[in-house]
Design a protein around this motif. Structure first.
Motif, mmCIF file in Angstrom:
data_model
loop_
_atom_site.group_PDB
_atom_site.id
_atom_site.type_symbol
_atom_site.label_atom_id
_atom_site.label_comp_id
_atom_site.label_asym_id
_atom_site.label_seq_id
_atom_site.Cartn_x
_atom_site.Cartn_y
_atom_site.Cartn_z
ATOM 1 N N UNK A 157 0.838 -1.193 0.000
ATOM 2 C CA UNK A 157 0.000 0.000 0.000
ATOM 3 C C UNK A 157 0.875 1.246 0.000
ATOM 4 N N UNK A 158 0.426 2.274 -0.718
ATOM 5 C CA UNK A 158 1.119 3.554 -0.720
ATOM 6 C C UNK A 158 0.780 4.319 0.550
ATOM 7 N N UNK A 159 1.795 4.976 1.118
ATOM 8 C CA UNK A 159 1.637 5.785 2.324
ATOM 9 C C UNK A 159 2.437 7.065 2.137
ATOM 10 N N UNK A 160 1.874 8.186 2.524
ATOM 11 C CA UNK A 160 2.581 9.450 2.433
ATOM 12 C C UNK A 160 2.416 10.262 3.695
ATOM 13 N N UNK A 161 3.437 11.045 4.046
ATOM 14 C CA UNK A 161 3.382 11.903 5.226
ATOM 15 C C UNK A 161 3.939 13.271 4.864
ATOM 16 N N UNK A 162 3.351 14.322 5.406
ATOM 17 C CA UNK A 162 3.902 15.668 5.260
ATOM 18 C C UNK A 162 3.960 16.338 6.616
ATOM 19 N N UNK A 163 4.983 17.152 6.774
ATOM 20 C CA UNK A 163 5.163 17.960 7.969
ATOM 21 C C UNK A 163 5.144 19.421 7.537
ATOM 22 N N UNK A 164 4.427 20.250 8.255
ATOM 23 C CA UNK A 164 4.337 21.655 7.858
ATOM 24 C C UNK A 164 3.973 22.493 9.064
ATOM 25 N N UNK A 165 3.940 23.795 8.857
ATOM 26 C CA UNK A 165 3.450 24.667 9.903
ATOM 27 C C UNK A 165 2.513 25.687 9.308
ATOM 28 N N UNK A 166 1.623 26.196 10.122
ATOM 29 C CA UNK A 166 0.601 27.100 9.626
ATOM 30 C C UNK A 166 1.114 28.529 9.579
ATOM 31 N N UNK A 167 0.274 29.403 9.068
ATOM 32 C CA UNK A 167 0.592 30.822 9.067
ATOM 33 C C UNK A 167 0.411 31.411 10.457
ATOM 34 N N UNK A 168 0.391 32.736 10.509
ATOM 35 C CA UNK A 168 0.396 33.418 11.796
ATOM 36 C C UNK A 168 -0.998 33.765 12.313
ATOM 37 N N UNK A 169 -2.027 33.476 11.540
ATOM 38 C CA UNK A 169 -3.383 33.760 12.002
ATOM 39 C C UNK A 169 -3.673 32.951 13.264
ATOM 40 N N UNK A 170 -4.484 33.483 14.176
ATOM 41 C CA UNK A 170 -4.700 32.816 15.472
ATOM 42 C C UNK A 170 -5.150 31.372 15.358
ATOM 43 N N UNK A 171 -6.001 31.079 14.398
ATOM 44 C CA UNK A 171 -6.510 29.712 14.277
ATOM 45 C C UNK A 171 -6.178 29.120 12.915
ATOM 46 N N UNK A 172 -5.063 29.541 12.353
ATOM 47 C CA UNK A 172 -4.668 29.034 11.038
ATOM 48 C C UNK A 172 -4.480 27.529 11.101
ATOM 49 N N UNK A 173 -4.936 26.860 10.059
ATOM 50 C CA UNK A 173 -4.782 25.417 9.972
ATOM 51 C C UNK A 173 -5.917 24.628 10.581
ATOM 52 N N UNK A 174 -6.829 25.291 11.293
ATOM 53 C CA UNK A 174 -7.912 24.553 11.939
ATOM 54 C C UNK A 174 -8.824 23.881 10.929
ATOM 55 N N UNK A 175 -8.879 24.428 9.705
ATOM 56 C CA UNK A 175 -9.679 23.794 8.663
ATOM 57 C C UNK A 175 -9.195 22.379 8.352
ATOM 58 N N UNK A 176 -7.943 22.105 8.653
ATOM 59 C CA UNK A 176 -7.371 20.799 8.328
ATOM 60 C C UNK A 176 -7.900 19.677 9.217
ATOM 61 N N UNK A 177 -8.522 20.019 10.322
ATOM 62 C CA UNK A 177 -8.942 18.990 11.263
ATOM 63 C C UNK A 177 -10.449 19.040 11.491
ATOM 64 N N UNK A 178 -11.189 19.373 10.433
ATOM 65 C CA UNK A 178 -12.652 19.388 10.467
ATOM 66 C C UNK A 178 -13.163 18.479 9.351
ATOM 67 N N UNK A 179 -14.122 17.640 9.651
ATOM 68 C CA UNK A 179 -14.631 16.694 8.659
ATOM 69 C C UNK A 179 -15.360 17.415 7.536
ATOM 70 N N UNK A 180 -15.321 16.867 6.316
ATOM 71 C CA UNK A 180 -15.983 17.508 5.177
ATOM 72 C C UNK A 180 -17.491 17.293 5.204
ATOM 73 N N UNK A 181 -18.188 18.092 4.398
ATOM 74 C CA UNK A 181 -19.627 17.932 4.233
ATOM 75 C C UNK A 181 -19.901 16.741 3.310
ATOM 76 N N UNK A 182 -20.786 15.866 3.699
ATOM 77 C CA UNK A 182 -21.089 14.705 2.870
ATOM 78 C C UNK A 182 -21.798 15.066 1.576
ATOM 79 N N UNK A 183 -22.375 16.263 1.512
ATOM 80 C CA UNK A 183 -22.992 16.700 0.261
ATOM 81 C C UNK A 183 -21.955 16.897 -0.830
#
Length: 445
Positions: A157-183
């Motif tokens: 199986x293929x596996x990939x990993x990335x390491x990064x850091x967010x910008x300076x906004x207070x809650x930057x990156x929080x979109x990355x840990x919210x589930x998508x809309x099933x629609x």
């Protein structure tokens, strides 16, 4: 990282990641302006899309991190994507496999990049996954992402990993840990939570293609630390994210194992090598457009909150039952049912679009109202693979570039087959919504 956790049912989601991701899977930008969706979901607001689209393709999140300047830029994506860091994963074509090729130019570091030995990333992967055989094409380079192959005896199986850091906004990156809309994104399961140290996580079990034209499963886990670092791991039930034969029923690591992997303490030392992105002054004009001599074009205002979703629901015709809803800022959607089947309706409300009016309204069924507003009505097939899907749109714009564009589909989700012959709203009803005076009142706020 502490393993004490509690469920976070309504996580906040701010930051600029979503605006880049909204360009993924929703058509293609015109003239490098991702706001120009030809009839339908325009790429406006910054937040909602992480819930909907970031997880549609295995390489989407990896590729997009380098686009908007929000995340550091040296990542291993697929061999085809490493050279161009496109926000959209390939729609068709041959197999792509994770490689250790960093996105960059001539080995020169860009702002926010770090040269982490790929061998060290590999060691963390090996130390925090079950027994099995790992294979990497190349561990001699450096970067912030790594792709490899794992086989526990049940299929590679293929596996990939990335390491990064967010910008300076207070809650930057929080979109990355919210589930998508099933629609918008089909998936089997998605869970979120928070560790005792404040780090947030998401584990997603979905598919490489929203329309499932290939049965490649894409499971991923993302961790956002309290100090703004991201660990993102994707795995597949095939030796490549696209175009390869299925090698096993499910990806090799369970959701619990994925969560444990992204939370591994060993990532900390590697993440700390990623420097913060520099603070850059705002530009006077939109990207890619030069201001006229002696004139500074001000950035258009942005709409926040739930005014657009609330207004859309208030303007729906009578007799429609809302069975799903979502959105914020400039974007909103509802799934309605009049007793004849589900129908997705979506809207974008945008300022500052006058510079592209000719491209949006230069052809097709366009009329100009006495007050100067342009109206374009469009009927076209759906684009997300759902069988028999049709897409109706009413696109409107004032002389100074205030745009309201409303679309409806004859299905509750674009990637699913049609549930009815036509959308639940007629073109005239869509037009009436787009031209309603309530939008002008919203604009004045």
């Amino acid at each position: 990282m502490p393993q004490n956790e509690h469920h976070d049912p309504e996580p906040e989601f701010l930051g600029a990641f979503g605006s880049a991701l909204r360009a993924t899977g929703e058509g293609f930008p015109v003239d490098s302006r991702p706001e120009l969706v030809t009839g339908g979901l325009a790429r406006g607001r910054r937040r909602l899309l992480r819930r909907r689209l970031a997880v549609t393709g295995g390489a989407v999140a990896l590729a997009v991190v380098g686009v908007g300047g929000l995340y550091a830029g040296s990542f291993a994506t697929s061999a085809q994507q490493a050279d161009k860091a496109s926000v959209a994963a390939p729609r068709d074509g041959g197999a792509t496999t994770p490689t250790a090729r960093p996105v960059g130019e001539s080995g020169t570091l860009k702002p926010g990049e770090a040269q982490i030995p790929l061998s060290e990333i590999a060691e963390v992967l090996k130390a925090n996954t079950p027994a099995g055989h790992w294979r990497f094409d190349d561990l001699d380079g450096t970067g912030q992402g790594l792709g490899g192959y794992f086989d526990d005896g049940r299929g590679e199986a293929a596996v990939g990993v990335t390491l990064s850091r967010t910008g300076r906004a207070p809650d930057a990156g929080a979109d990355m840990v919210v589930c998508p809309e099933k629609a918008y994104v089909p998936y089997d399961d998605c869970t979120t939570g928070r560790f005792g140290d404040g780090s947030r996580w998401m584990v997603f079990q979905g598919y490489e293609y929203p329309d499932k034209r290939e049965e490649t499963k894409n499971w991923r886990a993302t961790l956002l630390t309290k100090d703004g670092f991201l660990v993102d791991v994707s795995e597949y039930n095939a030796p490549a994210e696209k175009g390869a034969e299925i090698s096993r029923e499910n990806p090799p690591f369970s959701p619990a194992q994925l969560k444990t992997l992204v939370a591994a303490e060993e990532w900390r030392a590697l993440l700390k090598r990623i420097p913060p992105l520099p603070t850059t002054p705002g530009k006077a004009d939109k990207p890619g457009k030069l201001a006229k001599p002696g004139k500074v074009r001000q950035a258009p205002p942005q709409i926040a909150g739930d005014a657009v979703p609330a207004t859309l629901r208030a303007l729906l015709p009578k007799g429609l039952k809302v069975v799903d809803k979502g959105g914020e800022g400039e974007f909103a959607f509802v799934v309605v049912d009049d007793g004849k089947g589900k129908s997705l309706v979506q809207i974008n409300v945008q300022y500052g679009m006058d510079d592209v009016a000719d491209q949006l309204f230069g052809s097709g069924d366009v009329t100009t109202l006495p007050d100067g507003r342009k109206v374009k009505l469009t009927r076209q097939p759906g684009e997300k693979g759902g069988a028999g899907v049709v897409w109706w749109t009413a696109d409107t714009m004032t002389k100074d570039g205030f745009r309201v564009v409303v679309s409806a589909f004859n299905t509750g989700a674009q990637h699913e087959a049609a549930t009815r012959a036509e959308p639940a709203l007629t073109l005239e009803q869509l037009k009436a919504i787009a031209l309603d005076p309530k939008w002008a009142k919203l604009r004045a706020k």
